[in-house]
Structure formats: structure tokens, C-alpha cells
Enzyme design. Structure first.
Site, PDB file in Angstrom:
ATOM      1  N   ASP A 303     -45.816 -43.361  45.243  1.00 45.39           N
ATOM      2  CA  ASP A 303     -46.360 -42.298  44.391  1.00 45.39           C
ATOM      3  C   ASP A 303     -45.575 -41.024  44.695  1.00 45.39           C
ATOM      4  OD1 ASP A 303     -48.204 -40.557  42.888  1.00 45.39           O
ATOM      5  OD2 ASP A 303     -49.602 -42.233  42.990  1.00 45.39           O
ATOM      6  N   HIS A 337     -43.040 -40.891  42.289  1.00 42.85           N
ATOM      7  CA  HIS A 337     -43.355 -40.350  40.961  1.00 42.85           C
ATOM      8  C   HIS A 337     -42.803 -38.943  40.797  1.00 42.85           C
ATOM      9  CE1 HIS A 337     -47.027 -43.225  40.290  1.00 42.85           C
ATOM     10  NE2 HIS A 337     -45.894 -43.858  40.485  1.00 42.85           N
TER      11      HIS A 337
END
Length: 481
Positions: A303, A337
């Protein structure tokens, strides 16, 4: 608003394509020079205080966990040995709790004031795969909401002068059969071991119940989760602590957020390597925290590499502790991300963020700098200052600002966010992905004062996607040329 949109497009057009025809320029009326307002110098006293933030100092007496019953076979539970070694160090007025060479299996480790947990090179702490080994419940947080839940793997509450140091490994042992399936992900290729019908955080008695409790202002001590629920614990969480150091360790296979300083002051994360590609495996998430330095680290995550938080929705507004004065320096971001991200849990606000001298490069890195919120989150972001970045490949955008971020159903409300004073300077990007800047403001609250100064971005597919933005300054900035 319309005039601002036209102005932004003309500036972007001139830089991206080299020239627009004269009639297009004249129709916009304002001149480029009129938008190039001089920024005040942000790299001053606050930045200097962060650069000079001092590490906590500890007594050098050593408390080797093997002297308290720990066995380095990776199979014998050593939770009590860690507890007894820490207890002895506390009785000494502080000291170094030593993890020697070998593999040590344990449940949660709770640090006390003036204690440094030190992993020698060749040491590895394996955290149990049994959720019951992270009981009793403690006051913690899940995605910006406080609750009583399983203990973070390494936890400290209301302590001063604590540290985790050394060249050893912290192994959460999370994978597709353990912890990760609780995410409840059904995305093709990203299920993390979850199968339809298994329990997960999405079940009505789990995250939806916690969100309702927070909206209804249920006291934290009455938000009882843990056993019978499926909200994953954070890996390292100092909560309401001061003078925190996490240095040199390698962290792998996290169940959830990796390093989560919550309501902390004076935190240094230095030389840490994080390799964990599970769901919500953010590398470092300061939340309601101030005076935080993250430096010399490597992030290879499932992430966001770094995600700065400040509470979710009404709870963040009630808590009203902004995350502020945070420096990210000399770090390397690989997969993730986003490289440095603000949000989406940022309802209490974020200000004075400094990012410098970082390297970012991966086809799996989606954005360099990202800010995400919506009208349910609200919040104010004021002052994100970025300089001296070297970016190889990024997938989507160099800068992404989104006031319409949506997850978990309807994310609209009456809390209009504000975002202003975002500066990127001396940035070089070899492969910029889809957009140089993707900025989606709100019609009632345009994004204000975004400056690119001495920025070069190559191989951008579409250049810009801009809505509701005022005072976009592109100075000595080259896109695709």
C-alpha cells in the site's frame, strides 16, 4: 471558477507542447507571469528543528532475553521471556533488552519508558500466527478509529524514551493463510487468500460496526473487538508516546499498517527497511502526531509507502489533533500505492510536511505525492513542500490531489476539505505515467497554490487532469521535452 480552469490549461499547454497558437493564448486573458506568485520560504525554523531532532538516550545495561527463558528455536513461545527482561530493565531504571542471534517466537511485546529493544544482527523475532497471543485487548486504532482490539505486535502506551534498534528482522508471519484474508478482498489477483464466505473486516459486526460506534460517539472503552472479530492489528504502534526511535531493523510480512505512531511527539524512524506486500501494508503512518522524522528508509509495500493520517470523519474532528511538522528525507520508495501520501483519514488536518532527497522508482509505484479526501472526511492540508526528488518510473501521476476519494460506499457529507500550498521543486521524472498533475478540487473549495518549480517530467501520456484549482504555478517546468 471557469476562468481559473482556462488559465490552468493555457499554462499547461504551453509547457507540455512547447507552444499553443496565439488566438488560444489571447482568449484566456490572464498572462502566465501573473500566476507566478512568489512563495514564502517554508524551509525555515520548523524544518531546522526536525533535521536536528535528537535520538533518545538509554542506559547501556543489557538484559538478554535468553537469560529470562527465551529459546532461539523459532518454535518455543518467548512472550514471557520478553516480558521478564523488560521488567528487569524497568527495575534498573531503563536499559537495553537484547535479542541475540537466533529465531524467537512471541506474542505481543509491550515496551516501557526508558527501554530499548535491540536486535543483534542475525536475530529474528517471529510473531505468532495465533490471534489469542495478542490478548488482552488494548486501546489501539484501526483505519483512523480508536477501539479496544488485539494488541499491536510491538506496543507502547503513554511512554517516554523508547526504541527498537539493531540489524535484526521483525517478521509478522502474515500471508495468504494468516491475517491477510481478514481484509475480505475479492479483487482478482488481490484476494490475499480470502475466499467468499470467510469472515472478514467487511462483516457487519466488524468495521461497519466500528464506524457506527465512532459516528455515535461511543466511548473507546466500549468499542470491544478482538476475539470473534476480524480487524487486523498494527505491527508497531507507539501510542501517546514521546521520544520514540525505530532504527535499522528490517520489517517483513505485516498484517496491517507497519509503523503507526499515534498521538506521538518526537519520533525518529531511521534506516528501516520494510518489505511487505499484503493488504493495507502502509510502511509508516504517523497519525495525530507531530515532530516526526522518517529518514534513510527503504519502502517496498503493498500500500502507501508513507501515509500521513489524522483521524477519520467525526472522530478526527472530535480528537482535533493535526499531524504536523513531519520530515521525509533520503528515503527510497519501490512498490506502493503512493510514495508520500496524505489521507484519506485526515479529518483533524495535516500541515508542514517536508519531503526531500528521496528516490522513487517502480512500475508498481502508482503516485509520487498524493493527497486524498472527500466531503465526509473534510480536513485541511496546508503546506506540503517537496524538493530534490529523483523518480524513475511511476504508474499514474507525479502529483495527485483528489477531493472525491471514495471507498466503503457513500463518502459524501457536509465537511468541505481545504488543500493549499503544495510545492514541488527540483524534481526529475524519467517516466511520469499517465499525468504530470491530477488535481480534482471541489467547486466550493478549489485547490489553492500549487507550484512546480524546476521540474522535468518525461513520457507523460496525457499531461494534466485539472478541475477546480486556483493559482497553479509552473516555473521552469518541462513536460515531455
Amino acid at each position: 471558477m471557469k476562468k481559473n480552469k482556462i488559465l490552468v490549461f493555457v499554462i499547461a499547454c504551453g509547457l507540455l507542447f512547447g507552444a499553443c497558437n496565439q488566438s488560444e493564448k489571447e482568449s484566456a486573458e490572464p498572462k502566465v507571469a501573473e500566476t507566478q506568485t512568489k512563495e514564502s520560504e517554508p524551509w525555515g525554523a520548523i524544518y531546522d528543528s526536525l533535521v536536528n531532532l535528537k535520538e533518545p538516550v538509554f542506559k547501556q545495561e543489557r538484559f538478554d532475553i535468553t537469560k529470562y527463558g527465551a529459546v532461539a528455536d523459532g518454535k518455543t513461545m518467548c512472550t514471557n521471556a520478553f516480558r521478564e527482561a523488560i521488567k528487569a530493565a524497568v527495575a534498573n531504571g531503563g536499559g537495553m533488552v537484547i535479542v541475540p542471534v537466533g529465531k524467537f517466537l512471541t506474542g505481543s511485546i509491550h515496551l516501557e519508558s526508558n527501554i530499548c529493544l535491540h536486535l543483534e544482527e542475525g536475530a529474528e523475532i517471529l510473531f505468532s500466527k495465533n490471534a489469542n497471543d495478542f490478548l488482552p485487548l488494548v486501546t489501539t486504532s484501526f483505519e483512523g478509529l480508536e477501539l479496544m482490539n488485539y494488541s499491536p505486535f510491538i506496543y507502547a502506551y503513554n511512554k517516554k524514551n523508547i526504541a527498537i534498534t539493531g540489524k535484526g528482522i521483525l517478521n509478522g508471519q502474515a500471508n495468504e493463510t494468516n491475517w491477510w484474508p481478514w481484509k475480505g478482498s475479492t479483487s482478482e489477483g488481490f484476494a490475499y487468500g480470502y475466499k467468499e464466505g470467510q469472515p472478514s473486516q467487511k462483516d457487519s459486526l466488524n468495521l461497519p460496526a466500528l464506524m457506527k460506534m465512532a459516528d455515535d460517539n461511543v466511548p473507546v472503552q466500549e468499542r470491544i473487538f478482538g476475539k470473534g472479530h476480524f480487524l487486523r492489528p498494527n505491527f508497531i504502534e507507539p501510542s501517546s508516546c514521546e521520544n520514540v526511535l525505530i532504527k535499522d531493523v528490517k520489517i517483513i510480512n505485516a498484517p496491517f499498517w507497519v509503523i503507526h505512531p499515534l498521538k506521538c511527539n518526537k519520533v525518529i524512524v531511521d534506516g528501516v527497511t520494510i518489505e511487505s506486500h499484503g493488504p493495507n501494508n502502509d510502511g509508516c503512518d504517523p497519525e495525530y502526531s507531530k515532530n516526526v522524522v522518517i529518514k534513510n528508509c527503504v519502502f517496498n509495500t503493498g500500500d502507501d509507502c508513507i501515509a500521513i493520517k489524522a483521524g477519520r470523519d467525526n472522530e478526527g474532528r472530535r480528537t482535533a489533533i493535526p499531524s504536523e511538522n513531519i520530515l521525509v528525507k533520503d528515503c527510497k520508495m519501490i512498490d506502493g500505492h503512493g510514495g508520500v501520501v496524505i489521507g484519506s483519514e485526515m479529518s483533524a488536518g495535516v500541515k508542514n510536511i517536508f519531503v526531500e532527497d528521496c528516490e522513487m522508482d517502480s512500475p508498481n509505484l502508482e503516485r509520487v505525492i498524493r493527497i486524498k479526501t472527500n466531503t465526509r472526511r473534510g480536513g485541511v492540508v496546508d503546506g506540503v513542500y517537496v524538493r530534490n526528488l529523483n523518480v524513475g518510473t511511476v504508474k499514474e501521476s507525479v502529483l495527485k490531489i483528489n477531493m472525491r476519494y471514495a471507498i466503503y460506499g457513500n463518502q459524501t457529507g457536509d465537511f468541505i476539505p481545504e488543500i493549499r500550498n503544495i510545492v514541488l521543486e527540483n524534481v526529475k521524472v524519467n517516466d511520469g505515467g499517465k499525468y504530470a498533475i491530477m488535481a480534482l478540487g471541489h467547486e466550493k473549495s478549489p485547490i489553492e497554490n500549487v507550484t512546480f518549480n524546476n521540474v522535468t517530467i518525461e513520457k507523460v501520456q496525457e499531461g494534466y487532469l485539472l478541475e477546480n484549482i486556483e493559482n497553479l504555478n509552473l516555473i521552469n517546468t518541462k513536460i515531455n521535452r
